[in-house]
Each structure stands twice: as structure tokens, then as C-alpha cells.
Design an enzyme around this catalytic site. Structure first.
Site, PDB file in Angstrom:
ATOM      1  N   CYS A 116     -18.101   6.478   0.121  1.00  0.00           N
ATOM      2  CA  CYS A 116     -17.607   5.377   0.970  1.00  0.00           C
ATOM      3  C   CYS A 116     -17.119   5.935   2.315  1.00  0.00           C
ATOM      4  O   CYS A 116     -16.323   6.875   2.361  1.00  0.00           O
ATOM      5  CB  CYS A 116     -16.477   4.665   0.241  1.00  0.00           C
ATOM      6  N   CYS A 125     -23.307  -7.213  -0.003  1.00  0.00           N
ATOM      7  CA  CYS A 125     -22.483  -6.027   0.286  1.00  0.00           C
ATOM      8  C   CYS A 125     -23.110  -4.768  -0.315  1.00  0.00           C
ATOM      9  O   CYS A 125     -23.070  -3.698   0.304  1.00  0.00           O
ATOM     10  CB  CYS A 125     -21.057  -6.226  -0.206  1.00  0.00           C
ATOM     11  N   ASP A 179       0.820  -1.201   0.000  1.00  0.00           N
ATOM     12  CA  ASP A 179       0.000   0.000   0.000  1.00  0.00           C
ATOM     13  C   ASP A 179       0.864   1.264   0.000  1.00  0.00           C
ATOM     14  O   ASP A 179       0.536   2.239   0.659  1.00  0.00           O
ATOM     15  CB  ASP A 179      -0.908  -0.042   1.254  1.00  0.00           C
ATOM     16  N   CYS A 219     -14.820   1.554   7.782  1.00  0.00           N
ATOM     17  CA  CYS A 219     -16.131   0.896   7.812  1.00  0.00           C
ATOM     18  C   CYS A 219     -15.896  -0.529   7.341  1.00  0.00           C
ATOM     19  O   CYS A 219     -15.098  -0.758   6.435  1.00  0.00           O
ATOM     20  CB  CYS A 219     -17.072   1.627   6.864  1.00  0.00           C
ATOM     21  N   CYS A 232     -18.840 -14.890  -6.220  1.00  0.00           N
ATOM     22  CA  CYS A 232     -19.893 -13.997  -5.707  1.00  0.00           C
ATOM     23  C   CYS A 232     -21.280 -14.478  -6.144  1.00  0.00           C
ATOM     24  O   CYS A 232     -22.261 -14.325  -5.412  1.00  0.00           O
ATOM     25  CB  CYS A 232     -19.679 -12.564  -6.197  1.00  0.00           C
TER      26      CYS A 232
HETATM   27  S1  SF4 Z   1     -21.123  -9.902   0.006  1.00  0.00           S
HETATM   28 FE1  SF4 Z   1     -20.412  -8.947  -1.907  1.00  0.00          FE
HETATM   29  S2  SF4 Z   1     -18.300  -9.596  -2.129  1.00  0.00           S
HETATM   30 FE2  SF4 Z   1     -19.243 -10.993  -0.617  1.00  0.00          FE
HETATM   31  S3  SF4 Z   1     -19.970 -12.732  -1.876  1.00  0.00           S
HETATM   32 FE3  SF4 Z   1     -21.673 -11.290  -1.686  1.00  0.00          FE
HETATM   33  S4  SF4 Z   1     -21.498 -10.027  -3.549  1.00  0.00           S
HETATM   34 FE4  SF4 Z   1     -19.509 -11.069  -3.303  1.00  0.00          FE
END
Ligand code: SF4
Length: 360
Positions: free
Chosen positions: A222, A202, A141, A249, A196
């Protein structure tokens, strides 16, 4: 330094063992074709999603061409280091209590930059113990490096819809680091495919709606960006959505099903500091600059400085119950030298004193 293909393969096996001994959670050898990720970055920049992080738009194609960043680089070793700090997965204890401060789990302990760099250097030097001098540079980073893309290319996980890297066995609570080198390693052939699927947890969970579409995070919304990277006042429409999150977060990661089985890190330095874990907002708001500097010495939080610390806490206090103790603490900062802090304090007081509110 010339190694035969057989010696290179043997060396890569030894590197896996050394990485284990150094307590990395994963190591891989990245394929350096990052053109797809550069195109994704270009689209993200074109939409202005990087906000005030103008450095993301600098450096031309260096990010996707490691040999433009460090001459003669032909291979990148990518590593993963778990930081999850708690034996129990209890972030909701802090998130559900509006009087408590929520600090991103990666920032509760020691700043990872130095620690990870040191460990990467140990890995690099153990390699030179085996083969003699060679060219290397370590990063975490700290430079224009497409870390997640390299890690994905090295078989360390896939980039999820929230834009973090996910490993199917350990989730996404880890730091990444790289060794750029002139050694001709064979890229890892087992790249982890995207798992995913139809999940959108998310996107639904993000408090400010910053994940505007799968794989697209608008940093300007964000909370991690707003509380850490952003200078100046936080846009007013977003303040109420921030709740008690004062540094970063984790919501998109907390809801991710792949994080269900995350284990506590073996790196004790990442364990939470007493002063930061389960701290009351008002207690942190009372910290003078000297106290802030001493309590956060060696921690990532120190990087934002005392003014942004106060700005973030004032907003979180404005989202709380507004006890007499809180009102008094806010009033004490109404004449703060920073207009950014005064703005947040006045917003919080206005919210707490003008509008009768029920806090869950
Ligand atoms: S929370 Fe988001 S990153 Fe995690 S599996 Fe579900 S879609 Fe993918």
C-alpha cells in the site's frame, strides 16, 4: 453519577445536538462487541499484511475490549469529521501531471490529531456541563482502538472493500474519533448495512494491487504505508507503480462511487496549504531540512521527517520525465548522508538516464 434510563436517552439526544454545534459530521454510540473485527484483525496479522507496523500485533485483545484499554469503559461515543479539502474534486489534476507532487488529500492542511482531540474534549466537557463529573478519555488514531469497527457499530457507516469506512451520504473522506466513557449509553440501533455490492472499483484502481481481496489490504504493497509508515528503502518492484504519490494515496477512495457527492469540509484548518497544493516535485525536492520543517509545521507530513520526504520525492522524480532540472537536482543529492535517500536517488537516475522513456 447515576442517571435513569430516560435521562440517558435524553442526554444522547443532547449529545447529537452538541456534536452538530461543534461541526462534527456524525456522531453515534457504539455497540462494544468487536469480536468479529478482532478475528478479522487476527487473520490480517497472521498473513503478515501489517508489514513493519509491529505495534498492530501488540496489546493482545485491548483493541477489541475498550474496557481493557480504559478501566470502567462501558460506552464509546464515535464521531466523524469530514476533511475533504477542495471545493472542486480535482485530485486528478495532480495525479495526471507527473511533474506535480500528489499528497493525500487528508494531509494537505493541518494535522488532524490535535484538532480532533481538542474538539472531542469540547464535546466531553459539554457533557459534564450537563451532568457533572464522569469518566472519559478521548482518542483519535492515538491508541490501540478499532476505530472503524466502533464507528460501524455506532451507525456511522460500513467498512468498504478498501477497508475504509463509508457513509452513503458523505463517502469516506473523514477522520474518526472516540470518547470512551463509563456512562451507560444505549448503542445506536441503526447500523448501516454494507452497500459495496458487486463493485470492485477500488481493487481494480489500486496502483500497486495492495487490496489483495475484498476487505484485505496488504499494507506492504500500500502506497500510504510505503510512503508514511515504512522505514528504509521502498521495495524496488513497487517504485514504478507509485507514480507521483509522495505522501499517502487516495486512489481507492477517488474511484469509490460513494465519494461522488463529497462536499468540501467546513473545517478551514484542513484547507490545502499553498506550499503543498499543486506543488512541483522538483521544487519540493529542493527543500532543505529547515525548509521542510517550517513548511510542514503543524501538518501531518512533518511526522515522516526530511529523509523519508526526499526518498519519496526521488522515487516520484524517477517516474517523471527526467528534465535537465530534475537530473541536476537528483545529482545534487547523490552524496546525501542517508543511504536510504541515496538508494532512491540512484534508482531514479538509473531509470531516467539508462532507459529512454515516454511519459504520458
Ligand atoms: S470502490 Fe470499493 S469500497 Fe467503494 S463501493 Fe466499490 S468496492 Fe466498495
Amino acid at each position: 453519577m447515576t442517571l435513569t434510563p430516560e435521562e440517558i436517552v435524553e442526554l444522547q439526544t443532547k449529545i447529537q445536538t452538541i456534536a452538530d454545534e461543534l461541526a462534527f459530521d456524525g456522531v453515534g454510540f457504539a455497540r462494544l462487541d468487536l469480536s468479529e473485527h478482532q478475528a478479522h484483525l487476527n487473520r490480517w496479522l497472521a498473513k503478515g499484511y501489517h508489514g513493519g507496523m509491529s505495534y498492530m500485533a501488540r496489546h493482545g485483545t485491548k483493541r477489541s475490549h475498550p474496557n481493557q484499554l480504559v478501566d470502567n469503559t462501558i460506552s464509546v461515543i464515535s464521531v466523524r469529521l469530514n476533511y475533504w479539502p477542495e471545493a472542486e474534486r480535482t485530485p486528478s489534476v495532480a495525479l495526471d501531471d507527473p511533474e506535480q507532487a500528489y499528497i493525500s488529500r487528508y494531509a494537505l492542511g493541518r494535522d488532524y490529531h490535535k484538532l480532533l482531540r481538542k474538539r472531542l474534549k469540547q464535546l466531553a466537557m459539554r457533557i459534564s456541563d450537563l451532568i457533572g463529573p464522569y469518566q472519559y478519555r478521548v482518542f483519535t488514531d492515538s491508541a490501540p482502538v478499532l476505530e472503524k469497527a466502533l464507528a460501524a457499530n455506532a451507525g456511522l457507516g460500513w467498512i468498504g472493500k478498501h477497508s475504509n469506512l463509508i457513509h452513503p451520504k458523505t463517502g469516506s473522506y473523514f477522520f474518526l474519533g472516540e470518547i470512551f466513557t463509563d456512562l451507560p449509553f444505549v448503542p445506536s440501533d441503526e447500523v448501516i448495512s454494507n452497500h459495496c455490492g458487486q463493485c470492485s472499483a477500488c481493487l481494480d484502481a489500486c496502483p500497486t494491487g495492495a487490496i489483495v481481496a475484498p476487505y484485505q489490504v496488504d499494507a506492504r504493497r500500500c502506497i500510504s504505508y510505503l510512503t508514511i509508515e515504512h522505514f528504509g528503502p521502498i521495495p524496488e518492484p513497487l517504485r514504478a507503480m507509485m507514480g507521483n504519490r509522495i505522501y499517502g494515496c487516495d486512489d481507492c477512495q477517488i474511484v469509490c462511487p460513494w465519494n461522488r457527492f463529497t462536499n468540501q469540509t467546513e473545517t478551514r484548518e484542513f484547507y490545502p496549504r499553498d506550499a503543498l497544493a499543486q506543488a512541483r516535485l522538483v521544487a519540493l525536492f529542493h527543500w532543505s531540512e529547515d525548509t521542510f520543517l517550517s513548511q510542514t509545521e503543524g501538518a501531518a507530513i512533518r511526522r515522516i521527517g526530511h529523509d523519508r520526504w526526499l526518498r519519496n520525492i526521488a522515487i516520484a522524480l524517477g517516474n517523471g520525465s527526467g528534465s535537465p532540472e530534475v537530473i541536476k537536482a537528483l545529482r545534487r543529492q547523490q552524496a546525501h548522508a542517508s543511504s536510504m535517500v541515496r538508494d532512491a536517488v540512484n534508482w531514479a537516475l538509473g531509470r531516467l538516464l539508462m532507459q529512454p522513456r515516454v511519459v504520458k
